[in-house]
Scaffold this active site. Structure first.
Site, PDB file in Angstrom:
ATOM      1  N   ASP A 241       0.594  -1.199   0.349  1.00  0.00           N
ATOM      2  CA  ASP A 241       0.485  -0.012  -0.162  1.00  0.00           C
ATOM      3  C   ASP A 241       0.871   1.212   0.205  1.00  0.00           C
ATOM      4  OD1 ASP A 241      -3.172   0.900   0.374  1.00  0.00           O
ATOM      5  OD2 ASP A 241      -2.715   1.114   2.018  1.00  0.00           O
TER       6      ASP A 241
ATOM      7  N   ASP B  68     -10.861   0.475  -0.512  1.00  0.00           N
ATOM      8  CA  ASP B  68     -11.253   1.839  -0.182  1.00  0.00           C
ATOM      9  C   ASP B  68     -12.458   1.892  -1.013  1.00  0.00           C
ATOM     10  OD1 ASP B  68      -9.897   2.056   2.079  1.00  0.00           O
ATOM     11  OD2 ASP B  68      -7.774   2.773   0.660  1.00  0.00           O
TER      12      ASP B  68
ATOM     13  N   GLU C 192       0.680  -0.625  -5.863  1.00  0.00           N
ATOM     14  CA  GLU C 192      -0.152   0.105  -5.480  1.00  0.00           C
ATOM     15  C   GLU C 192       0.287   1.513  -5.091  1.00  0.00           C
ATOM     16  OE1 GLU C 192      -2.245   3.153  -4.597  1.00  0.00           O
ATOM     17  OE2 GLU C 192      -2.017   2.631  -2.607  1.00  0.00           O
TER      18      GLU C 192
END
Length: 507
Positions: free
Chosen positions: A299, A405, A347
């Protein structure tokens, strides 16, 4: 002639699995989920970070980068092994079917996990006890600190070690640590046993997944939580003062979504300190995660090229600065220790600069493509050059309908204005009620090597199925659960058919 292997995956965190105990677990339902994926020829199961969560219950703010979330331990397995009574498991409180009520789940499960740990320590057979001792010894490098940290969080009723704990414990005075270690020896041992339960159950589940041709994609948030054992035990690797207070925090600068930027509050790394230790902490982190998973999504990958640093005392992220990070040095060190082909997904969403793309591409990491970001409108027309549109995707990428998300695909479509809806329908060539399936179809037909849909999109759920709303802290975040894994046969058949037609069987 060699062909490129392409696969389909489903994103669902284990907490979202159905169960009678208020939260998904590593028990029967997890194995049934693997069976469901296998039946549909889905080859990837993507999860969120597996660490134990703290305030807000976000997997991305875990109390440890190395430990497992005890709330995921399956109670039925413990009863089967003789460490709980059958009554403990059968007579559970009534929990919501569609959401995790973390407070009530903790009140129910934590006493039972302590009971099981006590019974294990008192009555485990010699071979099982030996396996536990080996686990505790092999993992002492993180387990000792983690168990003590969790005990101290309970003693002081607060995980904010940097504000609440006495100075001698906050700053890890050896004599003070030794004293509390002896004082709470029983409680510390309980936590170690629970970690043994977690990793034993997870290893069985992963082996079952791999045997059914399902690989697991794990997740690592780039930063650690301030109220974590990672920060407490590794102050020298973070930008902190002598009192353990952060001198700077992480975040992202102002953009189209936030005029003030986002002030995350995580401590940032002192990369010079990491260099001196030859990046050993990061090597351990990646190595440990690859024991639990087959592939890792990192991430906020852009933080390995440069990250946004905000000085202590700032109320927003507006007045931060970009600070370069030694990403390439780190990945060279990782490859030297763990092999040249690191199974990492970058990501790379948001505003990505050339140095981030170079870091990603130099290391041959696939980036992410999100279909919900593909349909931007310019002068009343669809921007056909958008890099996230399926026809523009390259092989070395992972395409998603959406992530944890995002809104669900149905929820996203229903929230669009009329013009954008019309362009989506025209691109997909379908009516409203087929948009979700056509998004899945177009994603699967793309050139991207892996295509992943959240479980909510397989079920065609609306915004009630959303997992997280970024920059908010509400009880609905991280709590979505599937009510059942007994999908209508047509849902399984339709996804399997699309996987076969698009050549995503992994063969």
């Amino acid at each position: 002639m060699k062909h490129n292997i392409r696969r389909c995956g489903v994103l669902m965190h284990p907490t979202s699995l159905p169960s009678t105990h208020g939260i998904g677990s590593l028990g029967d339902e997890a194995f049934a989920f693997i069976d469901l994926l296998s039946q549909a020829q889905v080859r990837l199961w993507q999860i969120l970070p597996l660490g134990p969560t703290g305030y807000g219950d976000s997997p991305y703010a875990a109390r440890s980068s190395f430990a497992g979330n005890e709330l995921l331990i399956d109670l039925k397995s413990l009863a089967y092994d003789g460490y709980l009574d059958v009554e403990d498991v059968l007579f559970a409180p009534t929990f919501p079917l569609d959401r995790v009520d973390y407070g009530n789940v903790r009140s129910y499960k934590e006493p039972l996990l302590e009971k099981a740990a006590d019974l294990f320590l008192a009555e485990a057979e010699e071979t099982e006890r030996a396996a536990y001792e080996a686990f505790a010894n092999d993992n002492a490098w993180f387990l000792d600190d983690y168990a003590l940290y969790q005990v101290l969080c309970r003693v002081y009723n607060d995980s904010r070690w940097f504000e609440v704990w006495p100075a001698e414990l906050r700053l890890r005075d050896p004599a003070a640590l030794d004293a509390v270690g002896k004082q709470y020896q029983k409680e510390i041992e309980r936590i170690k046993v629970q970690q043994y339960f977690f990793f034993t159950q997870w290893a069985k589940l992963k082996a079952y997944a791999n045997a059914h041709q399902v690989q697991i994609i794990g997740d690592i948030p780039i930063f650690v939580a301030p109220d974590s054992v990672d920060a407490w035990a590794n102050r020298h690797l973070l930008k902190m003062d002598e009192e353990g207070k952060q001198t700077v925090s992480s975040g992202v600068p102002p953009d189209a979504f936030s005029a003030d930027g986002q002030l995350w509050g995580n401590p940032v790394y002192d990369w010079d300190a990491h260099r001196k230790e030859h990046f050993s902490w990061w090597i351990k982190r990646i190595e440990q995660t690859l024991k639990s998973c087959d592939i890792i999504r990192i991430d906020h990958f852009r933080g390995f090229a440069a990250y946004w640093e905000v000085q202590r005392g700032e109320k927003t992220a507006m007045n931060g600065t970009w600070v370069n990070a030694p990403g390439q040095e780190l990945f060279v060190a990782l490859k030297e220790k763990l092999g040249q082909n690191l199974p990492i997904i970058a990501e790379d969403l948001g505003v990505i600069t050339e140095d981030v793309e170079e870091l990603r591409d130099t290391n041959n990491f696939p980036g992410m493509k999100i279909l919900q970001f593909a349909f931007n409108v310019e002068n009343g027309m669809l921007d056909a050059t958008n890099a996230y549109l399926p026809h523009n995707c390259q092989y070395n990428s992972v395409i998603y309908t959406g992530t944890h998300d995002n809104n669900t695909s149905r929820g996203w479509y229903e929230s669009l204005d009329g013009l954008t809806k019309d362009l989506v329908r025209r691109y997909l060539e379908c009516p409203d009620d087929q948009v979700v399936w056509q998004l899945i179809r177009q994603m699967l037909l793309s050139s991207s090597k892996d295509a992943i849909l959240p479980m909510q999109d397989w079920l065609e759920l609306g915004q009630e199925g959303r997992m997280n709303i970024p920059s908010t802290c509400g009880t609905s975040n991280w709590s979505w659960r599937a009510k059942s894994l007994h999908l209508d046969a047509w849902r399984i058949d339709r996804l399997r058919s699309l996987i076969e037609l698009s050549g995503r069987t992994g063969a």
